[in-house]
Write a protein that holds these residues in place. Structure first.
Motif, PDB file in Angstrom:
ATOM      1  N   GLY A  96       0.791  -1.222   0.000  1.00 38.06           N
ATOM      2  CA  GLY A  96       0.000   0.000   0.000  1.00 38.06           C
ATOM      3  C   GLY A  96       0.822   1.270   0.000  1.00 38.06           C
ATOM      4  N   GLU A  97       2.150   1.171   0.208  1.00 35.57           N
ATOM      5  CA  GLU A  97       2.995   2.357   0.186  1.00 35.57           C
ATOM      6  C   GLU A  97       3.272   2.799  -1.252  1.00 35.57           C
ATOM      7  OE1 GLU A  97       5.720   2.355   4.135  1.00 35.57           O
ATOM      8  OE2 GLU A  97       6.416   1.050   2.529  1.00 35.57           O
ATOM      9  N   ILE A  98       3.404   4.099  -1.438  1.00 32.00           N
ATOM     10  CA  ILE A  98       3.808   4.648  -2.734  1.00 32.00           C
ATOM     11  C   ILE A  98       5.316   4.828  -2.698  1.00 32.00           C
ATOM     12  CG2 ILE A  98       3.593   6.595  -4.312  1.00 32.00           C
ATOM     13  CD1 ILE A  98       0.789   7.056  -3.207  1.00 32.00           C
ATOM     14  N   VAL A  99       6.007   4.216  -3.646  1.00 29.62           N
ATOM     15  CA  VAL A  99       7.471   4.233  -3.631  1.00 29.62           C
ATOM     16  C   VAL A  99       8.022   4.754  -4.952  1.00 29.62           C
ATOM     17  CG1 VAL A  99       7.682   2.360  -1.958  1.00 29.62           C
ATOM     18  CG2 VAL A  99       7.575   1.822  -4.406  1.00 29.62           C
ATOM     19  N   VAL A 100       9.220   5.314  -4.872  1.00 28.76           N
ATOM     20  CA  VAL A 100       9.964   5.717  -6.055  1.00 28.76           C
ATOM     21  C   VAL A 100      11.133   4.748  -6.206  1.00 28.76           C
ATOM     22  CG1 VAL A 100      11.450   7.495  -7.062  1.00 28.76           C
ATOM     23  CG2 VAL A 100       9.311   8.144  -5.940  1.00 28.76           C
ATOM     24  N   PHE A 101      11.353   4.291  -7.427  1.00 25.42           N
ATOM     25  CA  PHE A 101      12.442   3.350  -7.674  1.00 25.42           C
ATOM     26  C   PHE A 101      13.096   3.676  -9.006  1.00 25.42           C
ATOM     27  CE2 PHE A 101       8.450   1.592  -9.134  1.00 25.42           C
ATOM     28  CZ  PHE A 101       8.716   1.121 -10.397  1.00 25.42           C
ATOM     29  N   GLN A 215      16.578  -1.344  -5.825  1.00 25.19           N
ATOM     30  CA  GLN A 215      16.146  -0.294  -6.734  1.00 25.19           C
ATOM     31  C   GLN A 215      15.316   0.786  -6.040  1.00 25.19           C
ATOM     32  OE1 GLN A 215      14.833  -3.623  -9.806  1.00 25.19           O
ATOM     33  NE2 GLN A 215      14.529  -1.601 -10.700  1.00 25.19           N
ATOM     34  N   LEU A 216      14.790   0.475  -4.853  1.00 23.80           N
ATOM     35  CA  LEU A 216      13.928   1.425  -4.155  1.00 23.80           C
ATOM     36  C   LEU A 216      14.725   2.629  -3.676  1.00 23.80           C
ATOM     37  CD1 LEU A 216      11.712  -0.973  -1.985  1.00 23.80           C
ATOM     38  CD2 LEU A 216      11.130   0.115  -4.164  1.00 23.80           C
ATOM     39  N   LEU A 217      14.263   3.825  -4.039  1.00 21.92           N
ATOM     40  CA  LEU A 217      14.898   5.056  -3.582  1.00 21.92           C
ATOM     41  C   LEU A 217      14.274   5.574  -2.298  1.00 21.92           C
ATOM     42  CD1 LEU A 217      15.319   6.962  -6.972  1.00 21.92           C
ATOM     43  CD2 LEU A 217      16.968   5.511  -5.784  1.00 21.92           C
ATOM     44  N   GLY A 218      13.022   5.228  -2.064  1.00 18.02           N
ATOM     45  CA  GLY A 218      12.370   5.674  -0.839  1.00 18.02           C
ATOM     46  C   GLY A 218      10.862   5.707  -0.989  1.00 18.02           C
TER      47      GLY A 218
END
Length: 240
Positions: A96-101, A215-218
């Motif tokens: 459910g989290e929105i992530v930037v990768f 790959q996840l930036l946060g």
């Protein structure tokens, strides 16, 4: 006695009259000295500011520009979000989290203009322009070990429907994608991500594939632009 007193008073008055002159001259010189000192120190201050901005962007928080409609209605094209890079230092990503990768094996996007690349990097870090690298923003749907599939527009996790709803019903989906998918099993240390605009999102169902944890930036946690749309991006809650 009177003459001595008179002489003493006169000399004192004479000194008193003379003293303000050097003070006035010094006062006139101080603004010029301060201005000269400021410009002498300015390059150092700029360097310190750039180093701090670089460290902040690299290790703590960064702004990102939303380039596509894949996360509508949650995020619109042109929105800016802040991403915390500290979110996963002490815990694992959650469904459910929105992530930037970042896309794997991204080749060079510029050719040797180090000054231009540096300026562009800082501008992208402020969310003013799109970054040099290919970054993506999606929602985590499948966790490591999950079996993910879609049937009739409904996402199934390990055979159970994921309680997602349309925006009109208080949810985050733009509309349901009726194309079936899977099942696939999410690999260890990988995540299955989808856009909220399911019919118009290139995500783990297609070319992006499963996202490696490296790959996840946060995690995107707040929208900062436009001002009238600024607000937090909470983690979607699902009934387990």
């Amino acid at each position: 006695m009177n003459g001595l007193e008179t002489t003493t008073d006169d000399s004192t008055d004479s000194r008193a009259d003379a003293d303000p002159q050097p003070e006035s001259a010094a006062a006139g010189r101080r603004p010029g000295l301060a201005l000269t000192r400021f410009f002498a120190e300015l390059p150092g201050l700029i360097i310190v500011a750039l180093v701090l901005a670089f460290l902040l962007k690299t290790f703590v928080i960064q702004a990102f520009y939303i380039p596509s409609a894949s996360m509508e209605p949650t995020l619109q094209v042109g929105d800016r979000v802040l991403v915390t890079k500290l979110a996963y230092l002490y815990r694992e990503p959650e469904r459910g989290e929105i992530v930037v990768f970042r896309e794997e094996e991204v080749g060079p996007t510029t050719q040797g203009n180090i000054v231009g690349d540096t300026v562009r990097s800082f501008a992208s870090g402020l969310g003013l322009i799109q970054p040099l690298e290919r970054d993506f923003i999606k929602r985590i749907i499948g966790l490591p070990g999950d079996e993910v599939e879609m049937r009739g527009g409904v996402v199934l996790i390990n055979g159970d429907p994921l309680p997602e709803s349309l925006m009109s019903d208080g949810g985050y989906l733009a509309e349901r994608d009726l194309n079936d998918f899977g099942p696939v099993t999410v690999e260890a240390d990988h995540y299955f991500v989808m856009g909220d605009n399911r019919p118009n999102s290139s995500d783990s169902r297609f070319s992006l594939g499963q996202i490696d944890a490296d790959q996840l930036l946060g995690r995107a946690f707040v929208t900062i632009w436009p001002i009238d749309g600024a607000g937090s991006l909470p983690i979607a809650e699902y009934e387990e």
